[in-house]
Design an enzyme around this catalytic site. Structure first.
Site, short mmCIF file in Angstrom:
data_model
loop_
_atom_site.label_atom_id
_atom_site.label_comp_id
_atom_site.label_asym_id
_atom_site.label_seq_id
_atom_site.Cartn_x
_atom_site.Cartn_y
_atom_site.Cartn_z
N ASP A 13 0.90 -1.16 -0.06
CA ASP A 13 -0.01 0.09 0.09
C ASP A 13 0.74 1.24 0.02
OD1 ASP A 13 -2.19 -1.79 0.09
OD2 ASP A 13 -2.14 -1.63 2.32
N LYS A 16 1.89 2.20 -5.28
CA LYS A 16 2.10 1.62 -6.49
C LYS A 16 1.46 1.96 -7.64
CE LYS A 16 2.33 -2.37 -4.29
NZ LYS A 16 2.08 -2.04 -2.92
N LYS A 18 -0.79 4.33 -8.10
CA LYS A 18 -0.64 5.91 -8.49
C LYS A 18 0.59 5.81 -9.52
CE LYS A 18 0.71 10.31 -7.35
NZ LYS A 18 0.66 11.51 -6.59
N GLY A 40 -4.72 -4.31 -3.46
CA GLY A 40 -5.56 -3.28 -4.03
C GLY A 40 -4.80 -1.95 -4.43
N HIS A 41 -4.90 -1.41 -5.52
CA HIS A 41 -4.01 -0.60 -6.35
C HIS A 41 -4.93 0.79 -6.81
CE1 HIS A 41 -0.29 -3.41 -7.14
NE2 HIS A 41 -0.60 -3.47 -5.92
N GLN A 224 1.95 -6.09 -3.15
CA GLN A 224 2.31 -6.00 -1.58
C GLN A 224 3.80 -5.36 -1.62
OE1 GLN A 224 1.42 -9.44 -3.33
NE2 GLN A 224 -0.46 -8.59 -2.71
N ALA A 299 -7.43 -1.10 0.53
CA ALA A 299 -8.15 -0.86 -0.63
C ALA A 299 -8.70 -2.11 -0.87
CB ALA A 299 -7.15 -0.39 -1.66
N THR A 301 -9.54 -4.90 1.47
CA THR A 301 -10.46 -5.43 2.62
C THR A 301 -11.31 -4.27 3.58
OG1 THR A 301 -8.61 -5.24 4.14
CG2 THR A 301 -8.89 -7.41 3.02
N GLY A 302 -10.77 -2.99 3.31
CA GLY A 302 -11.26 -1.81 4.13
C GLY A 302 -10.72 -1.78 5.74
N ARG A 303 -9.86 -2.83 6.14
CA ARG A 303 -9.55 -2.88 7.32
C ARG A 303 -8.59 -1.52 7.62
NH1 ARG A 303 -6.35 -8.57 7.48
NH2 ARG A 303 -5.81 -7.94 5.56
N ASP A 333 2.42 14.84 2.07
CA ASP A 333 1.46 15.65 2.57
C ASP A 333 0.65 15.30 3.89
OD1 ASP A 333 0.61 13.32 0.68
OD2 ASP A 333 -1.39 14.21 1.14
N GLY A 414 -0.34 13.90 -2.83
CA GLY A 414 -1.47 13.82 -2.85
C GLY A 414 -2.03 12.48 -3.82
#
Ligand code: GDP
Ligand code: IMO
Ligand code: MG
Length: 423
Positions: A13, A16, A18, A40-41, A224, A299, A301-303, A333, A414
């Site tokens: 996370d 990558k 972006k 989750g990218h 990962q 992105a 699992t929302g954990r 930022d 950002g």
């Protein structure tokens, strides 16, 4: 033409998605080499946020071909959802997205096995994304797996049945209460496989070999992060693939001497989602602020992601293992407004200060040694040029560059594509 790699240097996370999106304009091919829908990218442009799990992050650019390499594990159900999400964006998927015949398939029963294994582990669970990653790679290395190429043969459902039956028996061995309706899962799976079969399957190693010969520019996209690598990460709290540079060779069939730039991405602080050691983790207001301002929620699992200060012991290790040639610092930022910024430059380990990553960094084994730097107050999110960066941020960047001995070429300020400063 050399193949460039883009890899996460922490616990995933890092941003990558972006950066691959930002860099794609300069490449002909973007190729994912490992992992699966545990990833989750996120990429953002024109006010829209996209999250990709299996599809490479170059998919929104007309100039590039996107390849899902042999090292990736594919869940047709999630893949189909990704395709459905892309349908409104007018992308010529048939000619822009190719899948390796040698990539392995995640079956519904792989997901169930993941859940059974995690439940059986109780408190010692890995904190897996429950996408079936571990069991699928186990079947791959155990030489039992099913591959994308199998779907081109009429007997694939027999193979599927035999493997799924075996999995059901294995779920029984765990002796835990996992509720499921396999028939329902299979209907969904078979439908998704039909959708997947509409796509172009290729021998991606051959495709990439020819592309290199033709002088095409290729960027390999990692998933990962290095500290989740099956060999070099914080084992057993890792994922089941080689997330480090060598993984791009095996995950795409790229020869080691064809690797060019190795771009290593890290956050200006550190995060981790799931279980496992995290020496610089914060449980105070600072950690809470990083999570809130950085919107640190998985992105996939929302954990909520665990947050802490940057860890140069771990980062140096990742830079070494990957042979990083350029660094990219994300989310500077998010630290705006912190009076002091801490940087972990060593660990206290067995009464001594060490700067290498010890075998076991379990809680209580190591404690971080910090250097404190001055923070910056300025809002960075509107900046576009390196000479606009605040002085104290430049001091922070210089400090990291000196410690890591690799230049920081991109500073991200950002989530949007445009919020990217090249140095
Ligand atoms: P990946 O898995 O490495 O692609 O990263 P993720 O997409 O899981 O997580 C990175 C998150 O940070 C996403 O929500 C991005 O939109 C966001 N992001 C990326 N770069 C920046 C940045 O420089 N600043 C801020 N505030 N957010 C960023
Ligand atoms: P991206 O590509 C962050 C973590 C899980 C868990 C461990 C094992 O978006 O950076 P798995 O499902 O692979 O068996 O989970 O690895 N994990 C990630 N953490 N980012 C990811 O991917 C991750 N993929 C897996 O939280 O701790
Ligand atoms: Mg992610």
């Amino acid at each position: 033409m050399a193949v460039d790699l883009l890899l996460g240097l922490q616990w995933g996370d890092e941003g990558k998605g972006k950066i691959v999106d930002v860099l794609t304009k300069d490449y002909d091919i973007i190729a994912r080499f490992q992992g699966g829908p545990n990833a989750g990218h996120t990429l953002e442009f024109d006010g829209i946020k996209h999250v990709l799990h299996t599809i490479p992050s170059g998919i929104f650019h007309k100039n590039a071909i996107n390849i899902v390499g042999n090292g990736v594990v594919i869940d047709p159900v999630i893949f189909k959802k990704e395709l459905d999400n892309l349908a409104q964006f007018n992308i010529d998927i048939q000619s822009k997205l190719f899948i390796s015949r040698k990539a392995h398939l995640i079956l519904p029963t792989h997901r169930l096995l993941d859940a059974a294994s995690e439940t059986a582990k109780g408190k010692a669970k890995i904190g897996s994304t429950l996408k079936g990653i571990g069991p699928t790679y186990m079947d791959k290395t155990g030489r039992n797996g099913m591959r994308i190429g199998d779907l081109e043969f009429s007997d694939w459902k027999n193979k599927y049945r035999a493997l799924a039956n075996k999995h059901e028996a294995m779920i029984g061995f765990y002796n835990v209460d996992i509720q499921y309706d396999l028939q329902e899962l299979e209907t969904e799976f078979f439908n998704a496989v039909e959708a997947l079969k509409e796509l172009t399957f290729i021998d991606s190693e051959e495709f990439l070999f020819n592309a290199q010969k033709e002088g095409k520019k290729i960027l390999a996209e990692g998933a990962q992060g290095s500290l989740l690598d099956i060999d070099f990460g914080t084992y057993p709290y890792v994922t089941s693939s080689n997330t480090t540079a060598a993984g791009a060779c095996t995950g795409l069939g790229i020869a080691p001497n064809k690797i060019g730039g190795v771009f290593g991405i890290f956050k200006a602080y550190a995060t981790r989602v799931g279980s496992g050691p995290f020496p610089t983790e914060l449980f105070d207001e600072d950690g809470e602020t990083m999570g809130r301002v950085g919107n640190e929620f998985g992105a996939t699992t929302g954990r909520p992601r665990r947050c802490g200060w940057i860890d140069l012991v771990a980062l140096k290790y990742a830079v070494q293992i990957n042979g990083v040639t350029e660094l990219m610092m994300m989310k500077g930022d998010v630290l705006s407004g912190f009076k002091k910024i801490k940087v972990c430059t060593a660990y206290k380990y067995k009464g001594k200060e060490v700067t290498h990553l010890p075998y076991n960094i379990e809680e209580g084994n190591v404690s971080p040694v910090y250097t404190e730097l001055k923070g910056w107050d300025e809002d960075l999110t509107k900046l576009t040029k390196a000479d606009q960066l605040p002085k104290t941020l430049n001091t922070y960047i210089d400090f990291l560059e000196k410690e890591l001995e690799v230049p920081i070429k991109i500073v991200s300020v950002g989530p949007d594509r445009t919020q990217t400063i090249h140095r």
